[in-house]
Motif scaffolding. Sequence first.
Motif, short mmCIF file in Angstrom:
data_model
loop_
_atom_site.label_atom_id
_atom_site.label_comp_id
_atom_site.label_asym_id
_atom_site.label_seq_id
_atom_site.Cartn_x
_atom_site.Cartn_y
_atom_site.Cartn_z
N TYR A 166 -28.09 136.21 30.04
CA TYR A 166 -29.15 136.96 30.73
C TYR A 166 -29.84 137.93 29.79
CZ TYR A 166 -28.37 134.90 35.23
OH TYR A 166 -28.31 134.01 36.25
N ALA B 184 -15.82 129.97 41.64
CA ALA B 184 -15.77 131.28 42.29
C ALA B 184 -17.10 132.02 42.09
CB ALA B 184 -14.63 132.10 41.69
N ASN B 185 -17.29 133.11 42.81
CA ASN B 185 -18.47 133.96 42.61
C ASN B 185 -18.59 134.35 41.15
OD1 ASN B 185 -19.39 134.03 45.22
ND2 ASN B 185 -18.17 135.84 45.75
N GLY B 186 -19.79 134.23 40.61
CA GLY B 186 -20.00 134.63 39.22
C GLY B 186 -19.63 133.57 38.21
N ALA B 187 -19.24 132.37 38.67
CA ALA B 187 -18.80 131.31 37.76
C ALA B 187 -19.97 130.75 36.93
CB ALA B 187 -18.13 130.18 38.54
N GLY B 188 -21.19 130.88 37.47
CA GLY B 188 -22.36 130.39 36.72
C GLY B 188 -23.13 129.28 37.42
N LYS B 189 -22.85 129.05 38.69
CA LYS B 189 -23.51 127.97 39.44
C LYS B 189 -25.01 128.19 39.54
CE LYS B 189 -20.96 128.74 43.17
NZ LYS B 189 -20.15 129.91 42.70
N SER B 190 -25.39 129.37 40.01
CA SER B 190 -26.83 129.64 40.15
C SER B 190 -27.51 129.66 38.79
CB SER B 190 -27.06 130.98 40.84
OG SER B 190 -26.51 130.95 42.15
N THR B 191 -26.82 130.23 37.81
CA THR B 191 -27.38 130.28 36.45
C THR B 191 -27.71 128.88 35.96
OG1 THR B 191 -26.08 132.26 36.00
CG2 THR B 191 -26.89 131.05 34.09
N ALA C 190 -23.49 133.77 30.36
CA ALA C 190 -23.28 133.35 31.75
C ALA C 190 -22.89 131.88 31.82
CB ALA C 190 -24.54 133.62 32.56
N1 LIG Z 1 -29.93 138.65 36.95
C1 LIG Z 1 -28.80 138.75 36.25
N2 LIG Z 1 -28.69 139.61 35.20
C2 LIG Z 1 -27.56 139.70 34.48
N3 LIG Z 1 -26.44 138.98 34.73
C3 LIG Z 1 -26.48 138.11 35.75
C4 LIG Z 1 -27.66 137.96 36.57
N4 LIG Z 1 -27.39 137.03 37.53
C5 LIG Z 1 -26.13 136.62 37.31
N5 LIG Z 1 -25.58 137.28 36.26
C6 LIG Z 1 -24.21 137.08 35.72
O1 LIG Z 1 -24.07 135.73 35.30
C7 LIG Z 1 -22.79 135.22 35.66
C8 LIG Z 1 -22.96 133.98 36.51
O2 LIG Z 1 -23.57 134.35 37.75
P1 LIG Z 1 -24.10 133.30 38.79
O3 LIG Z 1 -24.73 132.17 38.07
O4 LIG Z 1 -24.95 134.03 39.77
O5 LIG Z 1 -22.75 132.78 39.48
P2 LIG Z 1 -22.51 131.97 40.83
O6 LIG Z 1 -23.82 131.43 41.29
O7 LIG Z 1 -21.52 130.92 40.43
O8 LIG Z 1 -21.90 132.95 41.79
C9 LIG Z 1 -22.07 136.36 36.35
O9 LIG Z 1 -21.25 136.99 35.39
C10 LIG Z 1 -23.17 137.27 36.80
O10 LIG Z 1 -22.75 138.60 36.84
#
Ligand SMILES: Nc1ncnc2c1ncn2[C@@H]1O[C@H](COP(=O)(O)OP(=O)(O)O)[C@@H](O)[C@H]1O
Length: 233
Positions: free
Chosen positions: A11, A38-45, A19
């Motif tokens: 990010y 799990a939450n924060g695993a990187g799925k959305s990323t 991420a």
């Molecule tokens: N906008 C952002 N800025 C900085 N870090 C981010 C942001 N969005 C997500 N992260 C970090 O990236 C990692 C992956 O997050 P995310 O892809 O949202 O996970 P998931 O969708 O699996 O819950 C996490 O450590 C999260 O804190």
Amino acid sequence: MIQAASLSVSYNSQSKVPALEEVSFSVEAGERLALIGANGAGKSTLLLSLVGILPPASGELRVCGMPPDRKNLSEVRRRAALMFQNPDDQLFMPTLEEDIAFGPRNYGFTEDAIQSRMAAVLGELGISHLKNRLSHKLSGGEKRLAALAGVLVMEPSLLLLDEPSSFLDPRARRGLIRILGGLSLTMLIATHDLDLAHRLCPRVILLNHGRISADGPTEEILGNETLLEQNGL
Ligand SMILES: Nc1ncnc2c1ncn2[C@@H]1O[C@H](COP(=O)(O)OP(=O)(O)O)[C@@H](O)[C@H]1O
Ligand SMILES: [Mg+2]
């Protein structure tokens, strides 16, 4: 459809922990795959990087045959449609009809083509009656289908869904699973809903702290309780 080789995404350049770290996988046309973790695993990323919202820090990525970089962005986003986790982030025009027509209008489709595609998609999702309703006054389930209509109207070849069952009551969730199961599209579904993954996807990728910890048949991965527990599920 998707080829990722040692893909890393951060990010910001200061963050020591990316991420996504060295992620490699590929998805063939026609596959339906769940992305769990799990939450924060990187799925959305991962989904955001597939449509070029987050550029790779290193590694290689091709989506529908192209790197999703500035030059290809418009073409990639026409072919690979991302439905955001929160429909409120997707629906921004006053009425549902304007919202669904927005994408195709932006891409210069003729008004006739827009109207016929819209009618087909609304009919397929069973929401033709909502066409003139105000988007922000729809229920959670209606908003979810409206957001789905907005991506399907582009006739994408790759559908990317971020937590599609969130904000849904059990009945709306079952309806959505039925609808998604009836679409013959290549699909990548990021979800913490393991039952949905099991019902819709023959293959699962399990992410943990930005890395792939398993990639294989859903039965095998979801049947392995130790593996799921080790990965925070
Ligand atoms: N906008 C952002 N800025 C900085 N870090 C981010 C942001 N969005 C997500 N992260 C970090 O990236 C990692 C992956 O997050 P995310 O892809 O949202 O996970 P998931 O969708 O699996 O819950 C996490 O450590 C999260 O804190
Ligand atoms: Mg997420």
